[in-house]
Design an enzyme around this catalytic site. Structure first.
Site, PDB file in Angstrom:
ATOM      1  N   SER A 289      45.854  41.612  84.513  1.00  0.00           N
ATOM      2  CA  SER A 289      45.554  43.032  84.745  1.00  0.00           C
ATOM      3  C   SER A 289      46.358  43.911  83.799  1.00  0.00           C
ATOM      4  CB  SER A 289      45.870  43.415  86.185  1.00  0.00           C
ATOM      5  OG  SER A 289      45.107  42.671  87.097  1.00  0.00           O
TER       6      SER A 289
HETATM    7  N1  SAH Z   1      46.952  39.262  89.432  1.00  0.00           N
HETATM    8  C1  SAH Z   1      46.491  38.660  88.184  1.00  0.00           C
HETATM    9  C2  SAH Z   1      45.116  39.189  87.804  1.00  0.00           C
HETATM   10  C3  SAH Z   1      44.203  38.083  87.412  1.00  0.00           C
HETATM   11  S1  SAH Z   1      42.492  38.465  87.295  1.00  0.00           S
HETATM   12  C4  SAH Z   1      47.521  38.875  87.080  1.00  0.00           C
HETATM   13  O1  SAH Z   1      48.484  39.620  87.277  1.00  0.00           O
HETATM   14  O2  SAH Z   1      47.395  38.262  86.019  1.00  0.00           O
HETATM   15  C5  SAH Z   1      41.915  38.033  88.905  1.00  0.00           C
HETATM   16  C6  SAH Z   1      42.087  36.614  89.337  1.00  0.00           C
HETATM   17  O3  SAH Z   1      41.480  36.486  90.623  1.00  0.00           O
HETATM   18  C7  SAH Z   1      41.420  35.565  88.442  1.00  0.00           C
HETATM   19  O4  SAH Z   1      42.376  34.645  88.022  1.00  0.00           O
HETATM   20  C8  SAH Z   1      40.377  34.923  89.356  1.00  0.00           C
HETATM   21  O5  SAH Z   1      40.188  33.543  89.130  1.00  0.00           O
HETATM   22  C9  SAH Z   1      40.961  35.177  90.737  1.00  0.00           C
HETATM   23  N2  SAH Z   1      40.008  35.135  91.836  1.00  0.00           N
HETATM   24  C10 SAH Z   1      38.727  35.587  91.856  1.00  0.00           C
HETATM   25  N3  SAH Z   1      38.160  35.363  93.066  1.00  0.00           N
HETATM   26  C11 SAH Z   1      39.106  34.751  93.842  1.00  0.00           C
HETATM   27  C12 SAH Z   1      39.136  34.247  95.179  1.00  0.00           C
HETATM   28  N4  SAH Z   1      38.070  34.302  95.988  1.00  0.00           N
HETATM   29  N5  SAH Z   1      40.281  33.686  95.632  1.00  0.00           N
HETATM   30  C13 SAH Z   1      41.384  33.586  94.834  1.00  0.00           C
HETATM   31  N6  SAH Z   1      41.420  34.037  93.558  1.00  0.00           N
HETATM   32  C14 SAH Z   1      40.294  34.608  93.065  1.00  0.00           C
END
Ligand code: SAH
Length: 213
Positions: free
Chosen positions: A64
């Site tokens: 993010s």
């Molecule tokens: N908080 C992260 C943002 C990553 S983007 C950071 O700081 O880097 C969002 C993430 O959510 C992705 O890695 C994706 O695989 C995950 N995601 C999407 N749907 C999900 C679900 N149902 N359960 C767990 N993770 C999920």
């Protein structure tokens, strides 16, 4: 890769950018000034790490944007000792910020490759979470529930009922809800279990998908 004075300088510049965009919470700014975000990215992005941008990590996902991390964290109003569940570990950066504010962090990720890498990278930078696991955020993490705060870092089509159930009275959920664009929602459960919801602007996240991959 290492963390050098040059990286520290870039982090200080990032903090100034976040201040100019309206982030005022000193504890959050201090956390961002401290965490070596470049060590959570692929090395090719080393010098992109301190721009206020989202960047690709593995498996088509993104880390993010720092502004978004700061904004969601601000809405959570973290107190030291809060038990916080994060859905979507991704790179581990948001989890590291929450940890740095004194939260006890539980995080889950549905893509195995990412969950393994984040665990490894967080260990490398000395961040010890309470729990980092492989799981589907639509189900929450009932094993350790209830939580003071829950943060979802992927675009949810709706607020999963399991998350509302796993929130303590007095607790908060911050979750982007919508399809192409999302509205940042803050959900508060009062001491009688009543739910109120408010909206805090438009954001863009990768989708929250069903089931583990
Ligand atoms: N908080 C992260 C943002 C990553 S983007 C950071 O700081 O880097 C969002 C993430 O959510 C992705 O890695 C994706 O695989 C995950 N995601 C999407 N749907 C999900 C679900 N149902 N359960 C767990 N993770 C999920």
């Amino acid at each position: 890769m290492r963390d050098t004075p040059k990286h520290q300088g870039l982090r200080n510049q990032l903090v100034q950018i976040l201040i100019s965009k309206g982030i005022k919470d000193q504890n959050i700014l201090t956390a961002i000034a401290k965490i070596p975000r470049h060590l959570l990215l692929e090395s090719a992005f080393e010098f992109h790490a301190y721009q206020d941008k989202a960047f690709p990590i593995a498996a088509g996902q993104t880390i993010s944007q720092p502004y978004t991390v700061a904004f969601q964290t601000m809405l959570l109003q973290i107190q030291p000792g809060d038990k916080v569940l994060e859905i979507g570990t991704g790179s581990g950066y948001q989890a590291a910020v929450l940890h740095s504010l004194g939260a006890n962090v539980y995080t889950i990720e549905r893509i195995k490759e990412l969950y393994l890498k984040a665990k490894q990278n967080l260990e490398k930078i000395g961040v010890r979470l309470k729990y980092a696991g492989y799981g589907d955020g639509y189900k929450g993490l009932p094993l350790y529930a209830p939580y003071d705060k829950i943060i979802v870092t992927a675009a949810a089509p709706y607020v999963p009922q399991a998350l509302i159930e796993q929130l303590k009275p007095g607790g908060r959920i911050v979750i982007p809800v919508g399809d192409d664009m999302q509205e940042m929602k803050l959900i508060i459960k009062d001491n009688n279990g009543q739910i109120t919801e408010s909206s805090h602007g438009a954001f863009m996240f990768v989708p929250m998908l069903q089931n583990k991959e």
